[in-house]
Motif scaffolding. Sequence first.
Motif, PDB file in Angstrom:
ATOM      1  N   ALA A  53       0.851  -1.188   0.000  1.00  0.00           N
ATOM      2  CA  ALA A  53       0.000   0.000   0.000  1.00  0.00           C
ATOM      3  C   ALA A  53       0.891   1.243   0.000  1.00  0.00           C
ATOM      4  O   ALA A  53       0.981   1.960   0.992  1.00  0.00           O
TER       5      ALA A  53
ATOM      6  N   ILE B  38      -1.400   8.662  -3.558  1.00  0.00           N
ATOM      7  CA  ILE B  38      -2.546   7.755  -3.661  1.00  0.00           C
ATOM      8  C   ILE B  38      -3.505   8.076  -2.525  1.00  0.00           C
ATOM      9  O   ILE B  38      -3.112   8.104  -1.361  1.00  0.00           O
ATOM     10  N   ASN B  39      -4.759   8.333  -2.876  1.00  0.00           N
ATOM     11  CA  ASN B  39      -5.792   8.626  -1.887  1.00  0.00           C
ATOM     12  C   ASN B  39      -6.543   7.328  -1.602  1.00  0.00           C
ATOM     13  O   ASN B  39      -7.306   6.859  -2.440  1.00  0.00           O
ATOM     14  N   TYR B  40      -6.307   6.761  -0.427  1.00  0.00           N
ATOM     15  CA  TYR B  40      -6.921   5.487  -0.070  1.00  0.00           C
ATOM     16  C   TYR B  40      -8.330   5.632   0.491  1.00  0.00           C
ATOM     17  O   TYR B  40      -9.020   4.643   0.672  1.00  0.00           O
TER      18      TYR B  40
ATOM     19  N   THR C 152      -9.778   3.684  -4.093  1.00  0.00           N
ATOM     20  CA  THR C 152      -8.385   4.101  -4.076  1.00  0.00           C
ATOM     21  C   THR C 152      -8.080   4.869  -5.364  1.00  0.00           C
ATOM     22  O   THR C 152      -8.255   4.354  -6.456  1.00  0.00           O
TER      23      THR C 152
ATOM     24  N   LEU D  40      -6.310   0.909  -9.148  1.00  0.00           N
ATOM     25  CA  LEU D  40      -6.531   2.285  -8.719  1.00  0.00           C
ATOM     26  C   LEU D  40      -7.582   2.935  -9.612  1.00  0.00           C
ATOM     27  O   LEU D  40      -7.613   2.680 -10.819  1.00  0.00           O
TER      28      LEU D  40
END
Length: 132
Positions: free
Chosen positions: A26, A40-42, A48, A73
């Motif tokens: 991650a 990366i915006n989880y 994601t 993603l």
Amino acid sequence: MDAERLGQALGGLLPWGRIAEIDRLAPSHFEAPTGSRVPINYVADPGTLISIRVQELFGLNRHPTVADGRISLMVELLSPAQRPIQLTRDLPGFWVGSWSDVKADMKRRYPKHPWPDDPASAQATRRAKPRS
């Protein structure tokens, strides 16, 4: 969050090897073909997510993933002005599908930027076309 900061945040609760594995599965950033590191915006609503200018993904013929390829993603493709163009979970499908429509519109709006017919085999770039 990188492995070092994660390790500090967990205060030694996990062994270093596990923290490094979490960071690998991650990662905090996606590395674009241009070398740009995109966060990366989880916790994004559609899943994601990365937001990136479309020209930075030229030459990429597989969809960006995390977790050893198990999680695709959501890619928010941006114009050269950083405005959203389209969301996709299938970049190769986008290149062969709606890219031609997007390209036509973007070519009119941003004529100084490259808009190749085959973006999957084109050179990724962060810049406009060189001056002639």
